[in-house]
Every structure is written in structure tokens, then in C-alpha cells.
Design a protein around this motif. Structure first.
Motif, short mmCIF file in Angstrom:
data_model
loop_
_atom_site.label_atom_id
_atom_site.label_comp_id
_atom_site.label_asym_id
_atom_site.label_seq_id
_atom_site.Cartn_x
_atom_site.Cartn_y
_atom_site.Cartn_z
N LYS A 1 0.81 -1.21 0.00
CA LYS A 1 0.00 0.00 0.00
C LYS A 1 0.85 1.26 0.00
N ASP A 2 2.08 1.20 0.53
CA ASP A 2 2.92 2.39 0.59
C ASP A 2 3.74 2.59 -0.69
N ARG A 3 3.56 1.72 -1.66
CA ARG A 3 4.29 1.84 -2.93
C ARG A 3 3.66 2.95 -3.77
N PRO A 4 4.49 3.83 -4.36
CA PRO A 4 3.92 4.89 -5.20
C PRO A 4 3.16 4.29 -6.39
N ARG A 5 2.00 4.83 -6.69
CA ARG A 5 1.14 4.30 -7.75
C ARG A 5 1.24 5.08 -9.05
N GLU A 6 2.01 6.13 -9.08
CA GLU A 6 2.10 6.96 -10.28
C GLU A 6 2.82 6.19 -11.38
N LEU A 7 2.09 5.88 -12.43
CA LEU A 7 2.62 5.10 -13.55
C LEU A 7 3.34 6.01 -14.53
N TRP A 8 4.51 5.62 -14.95
CA TRP A 8 5.31 6.36 -15.93
C TRP A 8 5.53 7.81 -15.49
N SER A 9 5.86 8.01 -14.22
CA SER A 9 6.02 9.37 -13.69
C SER A 9 7.22 10.09 -14.29
N ASP A 10 8.14 9.36 -14.89
CA ASP A 10 9.32 9.98 -15.49
C ASP A 10 9.05 10.50 -16.90
N LYS A 11 7.88 10.26 -17.43
CA LYS A 11 7.52 10.69 -18.79
C LYS A 11 6.82 12.05 -18.76
N PRO A 12 6.85 12.78 -19.86
CA PRO A 12 6.07 14.03 -19.94
C PRO A 12 4.58 13.74 -19.75
N GLN A 13 3.84 14.73 -19.27
CA GLN A 13 2.43 14.54 -18.92
C GLN A 13 1.59 14.06 -20.10
N VAL A 14 1.84 14.57 -21.29
CA VAL A 14 1.07 14.17 -22.47
C VAL A 14 1.34 12.70 -22.80
N VAL A 15 2.60 12.30 -22.76
CA VAL A 15 2.97 10.91 -23.04
C VAL A 15 2.37 9.99 -21.98
N ARG A 16 2.45 10.40 -20.71
CA ARG A 16 1.89 9.59 -19.62
C ARG A 16 0.38 9.42 -19.80
N SER B 1 -9.49 -0.42 -7.60
CA SER B 1 -8.82 -1.48 -8.37
C SER B 1 -7.63 -2.05 -7.61
N ALA B 2 -6.87 -1.20 -6.94
CA ALA B 2 -5.72 -1.69 -6.17
C ALA B 2 -6.17 -2.61 -5.05
N THR B 3 -7.28 -2.26 -4.40
CA THR B 3 -7.80 -3.09 -3.31
C THR B 3 -8.28 -4.44 -3.82
N SER B 4 -9.00 -4.43 -4.94
CA SER B 4 -9.50 -5.71 -5.48
C SER B 4 -8.35 -6.59 -5.97
N ASN B 5 -7.34 -5.99 -6.58
CA ASN B 5 -6.18 -6.77 -7.01
C ASN B 5 -5.43 -7.34 -5.81
N TYR B 6 -5.32 -6.54 -4.74
CA TYR B 6 -4.65 -7.00 -3.52
C TYR B 6 -5.41 -8.19 -2.92
N ARG B 7 -6.72 -8.06 -2.84
CA ARG B 7 -7.52 -9.17 -2.28
C ARG B 7 -7.33 -10.45 -3.07
N LEU B 8 -7.31 -10.33 -4.38
CA LEU B 8 -7.11 -11.51 -5.22
C LEU B 8 -5.73 -12.11 -5.00
N ALA B 9 -4.70 -11.26 -5.01
CA ALA B 9 -3.33 -11.76 -4.86
C ALA B 9 -3.04 -12.28 -3.46
N SER B 10 -3.77 -11.81 -2.45
CA SER B 10 -3.50 -12.23 -1.08
C SER B 10 -4.16 -13.56 -0.71
N GLN B 11 -4.96 -14.10 -1.60
CA GLN B 11 -5.53 -15.43 -1.35
C GLN B 11 -4.38 -16.43 -1.31
N PRO B 12 -4.29 -17.27 -0.27
CA PRO B 12 -3.13 -18.15 -0.12
C PRO B 12 -2.80 -18.99 -1.35
N ARG B 13 -3.79 -19.58 -1.97
CA ARG B 13 -3.53 -20.42 -3.15
C ARG B 13 -3.01 -19.59 -4.31
#
Length: 139
Positions: free
Chosen positions: A46-61, A107-119
Motif C-alpha cells: 500500500k505504501d508503494r507509489p502508484r504513479e505510472l510512468w512518472s518519469d515521462k512528460p504529462q502528455v505521453v503519460r 482497483s488496487a484493493t480488489s487486485n490485492y484481495r485476489l493476490a493475497s488469497q493463499p492459493r
């Protein structure tokens, strides 16, 4: 003379359907495996930055995020079609992959719930170890 759908089914069409199913299954599995191996080990923290492609110009991002969401929508739509009985392919896997690509509230919460299932987590980590990657780190 036979009429109806039963008369149209041949061994060639059944073999083609099975082959198409196996090919689409292998492609879906390869894509999901590739993504699970390529994501960073701390992707679900949860503490991981979520900004995708933050090193790119705003238009490209913006364009890249738009393309990622468009691909996600396309995969969800294809997955829904592949979930219809009689249509070959791995519909559920394709829908899940599409949802992982989409940006929507929660979306991050739903992905976390799916990935945190033990199997699921064990399967992902086993796959990551096979390719020399660290285990996923969850909160």
C-alpha cells in the motif's frame, strides 16, 4: 438428409475448436505468467507509489495510461465473449487480466484481495521463483 446444427458438426470442426481452445489457453496463460513475473515484488504494498510512468512528460503519460485502459477494456470484452459456452478461449483469465490493467476506484484493493488469497499467492510466488524473481511482498 440431416438438418440443423447437428448436421454441421464434423471431426474437423471439433478438432479445430479443441486446437483453438488450447492455443488461446496457452496464450492467455503466457500473458498472465509474463505479467506476474515482470511486476515488482512490492507491487501490492500500500505504501508503494502508484504513479505510472512518472518519469515521462504529462502528455505521453496520459496517452500511455489511456492505451493501457483501452487494452484493459478490450481484454474484458474479449473475455466476456470467450466466456460464452461454445466460444473457445479462457474467458475468466482474460477478464482478470483486463481488470488488472484498468484504473478504477478500488482497483488496487480488489487486485490485492485476489493476490493475497493463499492459493493464488503461492502459485504466483512459485512461478516467480521459477524465473529467479523474489516473492511478492504483501502488507
Amino acid at each position: 438428409m440431416q438438418t440443423g446444427v447437428v448436421g454441421l458438426i464434423t471431426w474437423q470442426s471439433v478438432l479445430f475448436g479443441v486446437l483453438l481452445f488450447l492455443v488461446t489457453f496457452a496464450i492467455s496463460l503466457a500473458i498472465v505468467s509474463f505479467i506476474m513475473v515482470k511486476i515488482p515484488a512490492d507491487y501490492f504494498r500500500k505504501d508503494r507509489p502508484r504513479e505510472l510512468w512518472s518519469d515521462k512528460p504529462q502528455v505521453v503519460r496520459f496517452l500511455l495510461v489511456f492505451a493501457k485502459n483501452l487494452l484493459g477494456l478490450l481484454l474484458v470484452a474479449l473475455g466476456i465473449v470467450m466466456s460464452i459456452p461454445g466460444v473457445p478461449g479462457q474467458g475468466i483469465l482474460t477478464i482478470l487480466l483486463g481488470i488488472m490493467l484498468l484504473d478504477f476506484p478500488g482497483s488496487a484493493t480488489s487486485n490485492y484481495r485476489l493476490a493475497s488469497q493463499p492459493r493464488v499467492l503461492n502459485a504466483i510466488n512459485k512461478l516467480r521463483h521459477r524465473f529467479g524473481k523474489d516473492s511478492l511482498v504483501l502488507d
